[in-house]
Design an enzyme around this catalytic site. Sequence first.
Site, PDB file in Angstrom:
ATOM      1  CB  VAL A 127       2.470  -8.609  -0.748  1.00 26.16           C
ATOM      2  CG1 VAL A 127       2.319  -8.645  -2.261  1.00 26.16           C
ATOM      3  CG2 VAL A 127       3.415  -9.708  -0.275  1.00 26.16           C
ATOM      4  N   PRO A 128       2.589  -4.984  -1.166  1.00 26.07           N
ATOM      5  CG  PRO A 128       4.023  -3.436  -2.173  1.00 26.07           C
ATOM      6  CD  PRO A 128       3.958  -4.853  -1.668  1.00 26.07           C
ATOM      7  CB  CYS A 129      -2.339  -5.356  -2.944  1.00 25.93           C
ATOM      8  SG  CYS A 129      -2.958  -5.559  -1.266  1.00 25.93           S
ATOM      9  CG  HIS A 130      -0.935  -0.270   0.280  1.00 24.72           C
ATOM     10  ND1 HIS A 130      -0.202  -1.353   0.733  1.00 24.72           N
ATOM     11  CD2 HIS A 130      -0.111   0.807   0.365  1.00 24.72           C
ATOM     12  CE1 HIS A 130       1.003  -0.953   1.089  1.00 24.72           C
ATOM     13  NE2 HIS A 130       1.090   0.359   0.869  1.00 24.72           N
TER      14      HIS A 130
END
Length: 168
Positions: A127-130
Amino acid sequence: MMKYMQWMSPLGQLYLAASERGLAGVYFERHRHFKGLQDWQQTTGDALLLDTAAQLQDYFAGSLQEFTIPLDLSAGTVFQQAVWHELLRIPYGRTCSYGELASALGKPQAVRAVGAANGRNPVSVIVPCHRVIAASGALTGYAGGLKNKQALLKLEAEKEDFSENLLT
């Protein structure tokens, strides 16, 4: 019962956790909101966790851009879950600002709340919070550490094999 396994990534040790419903956690060893393993059962043969490790390996090798792992994001509030689901819409190799994310959720005034929910994402990398950055383009906040955020963005921007060492 949460099951987990450890997996050594190019960024260091990751803890992969799964519930009966799906992947529920990907935590860096020094993850800011990682509560530890107190009630979790370690395993080495769980099919979902092994698939997660294989897909992460392909991601770090630059050959996977979209994960196909069932997720269990039920640990968060309704608002946090909405933010985490919106994160899944940010394409590989792209970024958006916290303000853009808040607007996409229909809550343009909730930038700080979106940032807080983003920071509580339990399934890092997948889950690409970056991919969420400041409006100025600055890299701000990452529960897994700013060096890791920078390395993940570098991997996606350059789209080549970084499986050896992303921190150089």
